[in-house]
Design an enzyme around this catalytic site. Structure first.
Site, PDB file in Angstrom:
ATOM      1  N   ARG A  98      65.195  88.600  42.672  1.00  0.00           N
ATOM      2  CA  ARG A  98      66.503  88.022  42.700  1.00  0.00           C
ATOM      3  C   ARG A  98      66.632  86.432  43.051  1.00  0.00           C
ATOM      4  NH1 ARG A  98      69.053  91.069  45.976  1.00  0.00           N
ATOM      5  NH2 ARG A  98      69.192  89.507  47.679  1.00  0.00           N
ATOM      6  N   ASP A 105      81.669  69.594  36.321  1.00  0.00           N
ATOM      7  CA  ASP A 105      81.070  70.206  34.938  1.00  0.00           C
ATOM      8  C   ASP A 105      80.593  69.392  33.918  1.00  0.00           C
ATOM      9  OD1 ASP A 105      80.900  71.751  32.524  1.00  0.00           O
ATOM     10  OD2 ASP A 105      82.307  73.228  33.324  1.00  0.00           O
ATOM     11  N   TYR A 150      88.153  73.865  32.182  1.00  0.00           N
ATOM     12  CA  TYR A 150      87.958  74.819  31.299  1.00  0.00           C
ATOM     13  C   TYR A 150      88.782  76.129  31.770  1.00  0.00           C
ATOM     14  CZ  TYR A 150      84.518  78.771  30.225  1.00  0.00           C
ATOM     15  OH  TYR A 150      83.992  79.905  29.840  1.00  0.00           O
ATOM     16  N   LYS A 207      75.246  76.558  26.502  1.00  0.00           N
ATOM     17  CA  LYS A 207      75.529  75.700  25.235  1.00  0.00           C
ATOM     18  C   LYS A 207      74.316  75.161  24.727  1.00  0.00           C
ATOM     19  CE  LYS A 207      80.121  76.841  26.440  1.00  0.00           C
ATOM     20  NZ  LYS A 207      80.225  78.284  26.672  1.00  0.00           N
TER      21      LYS A 207
END
Length: 396
Positions: free
Chosen positions: A62, A187, A115, A212
């Site tokens: 992790r 962002d 967003y 993206k």
């Protein structure tokens, strides 16, 4: 790979750096790409090593593997950050980054054009944790200083804004926020670190939805948080505490996509601008929202701050009934309707900001469409859109 001469890596252009950063073929038996390390358990060779724990570079799946370390190193260099932490999605990167800085009683300044899921996170989870959010006009610039309170811990930017593409004066906002000791988060998914480096403009944390453009092939979910030296430890601790981690395959696909980011983004930019200009000349189009177009209100800021544009922008149509819009969209053959972007495919979705804007007012009378221009030939895309407009006009 030939070892560069001392200092050569620092002089490489970003387009070259993304091909080499995060790779060490000599440690991978000569293979060009690092493999996808899959695993949870990591063994310690001795009791002393187990008790030292943090001194071993990889301790538990992790917390990262050689694959995640390779991509984190490459993105950190691309963004100009001291440290990059990967997450399972861009949204998880946003929420993890915000949670790194706030506690009950704190205040967040959030750009109104953000967003939508980020807005939902602020209005639900953050609110339940006792953190208040004020939405601000993306065009506020240095005026953000008037909105900062003693309890403001985060000023969040997204430039250009999701859907409506307002450009923010990143440097002015960051300067005002840092003067009051508020962390500045941004962002940066639209431009990536290839075309804009927020940290060089005073931002503390740059966030990318690697889903993206970095992945680039619409086949993996991935996020990245790149932090400067003063905030990296806070972000690292938040990511570890929240248990955020990407999958092995997704990380590998992020590495694969990063290598071709420059050539893909250049094509997205070129094709996007060509389609945007074509749309601007259409009689059905009221306005094109694309900061790289000279007539856009945010063009001066884009030109001063950014090194390029991507393939994502919006248009506002002249008033038209829904049935005509449906006739246009339902018959498109190259543009798909789906809520993502950044891959090879071209996409189009309608949107209406009046449902969620609170600090600014959306006054457009006609329907709005967000387009992502993929890697298709522009001649085919404009033909598809032209046929769509014919259907729209016939259905009025």
């Amino acid at each position: 790979m030939t070892t560069p001469k001392k200092g050569a890596a620092e002089t490489r252009h970003p387009e070259t750096a993304i091909l080499h950063d995060g790779r060490d073929p000599a440690r991978q038996h000569g293979f060009v790409n690092p493999p996808a390390y899959r695993g949870s358990t990591v063994l310690f060779p001795t009791l002393d090593a187990l008790e030292a724990y943090d001194e071993q570079p990889f301790r538990y799946g992790r917390h990262g593997t050689p694959t995640t370390a390779a991509l984190e190193d490459a993105i950190a260099k691309l963004e100009g950050g001291a440290r990059t932490l990967l997450t399972a999605s861009g949204y998880q990167a946003v929420t993890t980054a915000i949670l790194a800085f706030v506690k009950a009683g704190d205040h967040v300044l959030m750009v109104d054009s953000v967003y939508q899921p980020t807005r939902k996170f602020c209005d639900t989870i953050l609110a339940r944790l006792g953190v208040t959010t004020t939405y601000y006009d993306p065009l506020v610039g240095a005026g953000i200083a008037d909105l900062i309170r003693d309890e403001t811990r985060v000023v969040f930017l997204e430039s250009p804004g999701s859907l409506t593409f307002e450009m923010q004066d990143v440097g002015a906002i960051a300067k005002a926020a840092r003067a009051r000791d508020a962390a500045v988060l941004m962002d940066n998914t639209w431009a990536t670190g290839l075309y804009f480096r927020p940290i060089e403009h005073g931002v503390d944390v740059s966030i990318n939805a690697c889903t993206k453009y970095i992945v680039g092939h619409a086949d993996a979910m991935l996020g990245a948080i790149s932090a400067n030296a003063r905030t990296a430890r806070l972000v690292e601790e938040a990511r570890a505490t929240l248990g955020a981690c990407p999958g092995s395959e997704e990380t590998y696909l992020g590495l694969r996509g990063l290598r071709t980011l420059a050539v893909r983004l250049e094509r997205h930019q070129r094709s996007g601008l060509e389609v945007a200009r074509w749309l601007a000349a259409r009689p059905e189009v009221e306005r094109v929202l694309h900061p790289a177009l000279p007539g856009d209100p945010g063009h001066a800021l884009w030109k001063a701050q950014y090194g390029g544009a991507s393939g994502l922008f919006s248009i506002i149509l002249k008033p038209t009934p829904r049935k005509a819009l449906a006739a246009m969209l339902d018959g498109l053959t190259l543009f798909g309707m789906g809520y993502s972007w950044g891959g090879f495919e071209s996409l189009i979705v309608p949107f209406n900001p009046t449902r969620y804007r609170t600090a600014t007012e959306w006054t457009a009378e006609g329907p709005a469409l967000r387009l992502h221009i993929g890697l298709d030939d522009v001649r085919d895309l404009t033909a598809d859109l032209a046929a769509g407009f014919e259907r729209l006009n016939a259905a009025r």
